[in-house]
Enzyme design. Structure first.
Site, short mmCIF file in Angstrom:
data_model
loop_
_atom_site.label_atom_id
_atom_site.label_comp_id
_atom_site.label_asym_id
_atom_site.label_seq_id
_atom_site.Cartn_x
_atom_site.Cartn_y
_atom_site.Cartn_z
N LYS A 184 -6.82 -27.23 -12.69
CA LYS A 184 -6.85 -27.87 -11.38
C LYS A 184 -7.21 -26.88 -10.27
CE LYS A 184 -5.52 -32.23 -12.13
NZ LYS A 184 -6.29 -33.41 -11.72
N TYR A 243 -3.43 -26.90 -17.44
CA TYR A 243 -3.41 -27.87 -16.35
C TYR A 243 -3.45 -27.17 -14.99
CZ TYR A 243 -1.88 -31.91 -13.58
OH TYR A 243 -1.80 -32.93 -12.66
N LYS A 253 -11.07 -28.61 -20.19
CA LYS A 253 -12.42 -29.18 -20.11
C LYS A 253 -12.46 -30.37 -19.16
CE LYS A 253 -14.73 -28.44 -24.53
NZ LYS A 253 -14.96 -29.08 -25.84
#
Length: 325
Positions: A151, A147, A93
């Site tokens: 990204k 992660y 999020k």
């Protein structure tokens, strides 16, 4: 009259964010530092609080923010495996909703916006060293995916806002960075090794220690951030920022033991899943476009980092023993 540029830094109380805020103030900017203190800490920016051009706001970027600014550096996101795997849904999020909210703010204010992306977008790479044209090799359902994929999706959003709305964007892919103000319990290899060595505990090396990393000192990285943001509009990135000097994890452990004068032994443990075996940036693009390359040698950077952790651990010991008022 000189009109100061108003710059918003999300994740501004974090390791990288605090150094960036400091640099921007020194460059004559008005700085609004936004952080929810999930991994950031007030201690990183207390020395800036008396500066009349520095403002601190507690805020979570997964919620919209209504402020005025000329530039945005979006650094908000836990960046160490221990922290980003603690609440993987929130990590995703933060990357995606945070990007959408900051891009929406940039669109409204017509601000130039910088995204702190990561070398993790390359996953466990089949190309070495990694250059920006490489699309990566990421496990989309692994423990690191919150992660890595968060990204990667943030980069997608940045380029879509750029194409669809003509937004001025800058995307930097950050390789392993170290220095003072790293979180002592972030599980990253440099902070881990230094705290273990200073405590005289065994140094934890996963696998046989032959996996490689490239370590960039924080001052060098921040210089790269500012140069990329100030580069002409057509230089959007993504751009690798990191130190191409490559070391095995075992080499780093031995250097830290030597520099701390520690008697720590090395404790080998099984390698975690999806852990990249090689990580080294190709920084040709940054070198040719920005005239940027790292200047701080590993031992020089480790010297100040070790000194910082030495002071921090002493202070933590004093607090736990009730020596501080």
């Amino acid at each position: 009259m000189h009109i100061r540029k108003r710059v918003l830094v999300t994740g501004g109380a974090g390791f990288l964010g605090s150094f960036l805020c400091e640099r921007l103030l020194n460059d004559g900017c008005d700085v609004l530092c936004v952080d929810n203190y999930f991994t950031g800490a007030r201690r990183n920016i207390t020395h800036l609080l008396d500066n009349p051009y520095f403002e601190l706001m507690r805020h979570d970027v997964t919620f919209p923010l209504y402020v005025e600014c000329d530039e945005i550096y979006n650094l908000a996101c836990p960046a160490s495996p221990i922290h980003y795997q603690h609440d993987p849904v929130q990590t995703t999020k933060t990357s995606i909703h945070g990007a959408i909210n900051m891009l929406g703010l940039a669109k409204r204010t017509r601000a130039k916006i910088f995204q702190a992306s990561t070398s993790e977008v390359y996953g466990d790479p089949e190309v070495h060293p990694q250059n920006e044209a490489y699309w990566g090799r990421v496990n989309p359902i692994g423990r690191r995916a919150c992660y890595d994929e968060g990204k990667r999706c943030a980069e997608t959003l940045f380029f879509d806002y750029h194409r669809q709305h003509g937004l001025g964007i800058k995307v930097a892919r950050i390789f392993n960075t170290y220095g003072p103000r790293m979180h002592p319990n972030d599980g990253r290899v440099v902070s881990n090794f230094i705290t273990q060595a200073l405590r005289g505990k065994p140094i934890t090396v996963y696998g046989d220690g032959s996996q490689t990393r490239s370590f960039c000192y924080v001052d060098d990285l921040i210089e790269g951030f500012v140069r990329l943001m100030d580069a002409p509009d057509e230089v959007t990135g993504p751009m690798n920022l990191g130190n191409p000097g490559e070391f095995t994890i075992l080499e780093l452990a031995e250097i830290v033991i030597e520099m701390t004068g520690s008697r720590s032994s090395i404790d080998f443990k099984p390698l975690p899943g999806d852990d990249p075996t090689q990580r080294k940036p190709d920084i040709t693009f940054a070198r040719e476009t920005l005239g940027w390359e790292p200047r701080v040698a590993l031992r020089d950077g480790l010297k100040s980092t070790i000194a910082y952790f030495d002071d921090l651990l002493r202070e933590m010991d004093d607090i736990s023993l009730g020596r501080l008022n």
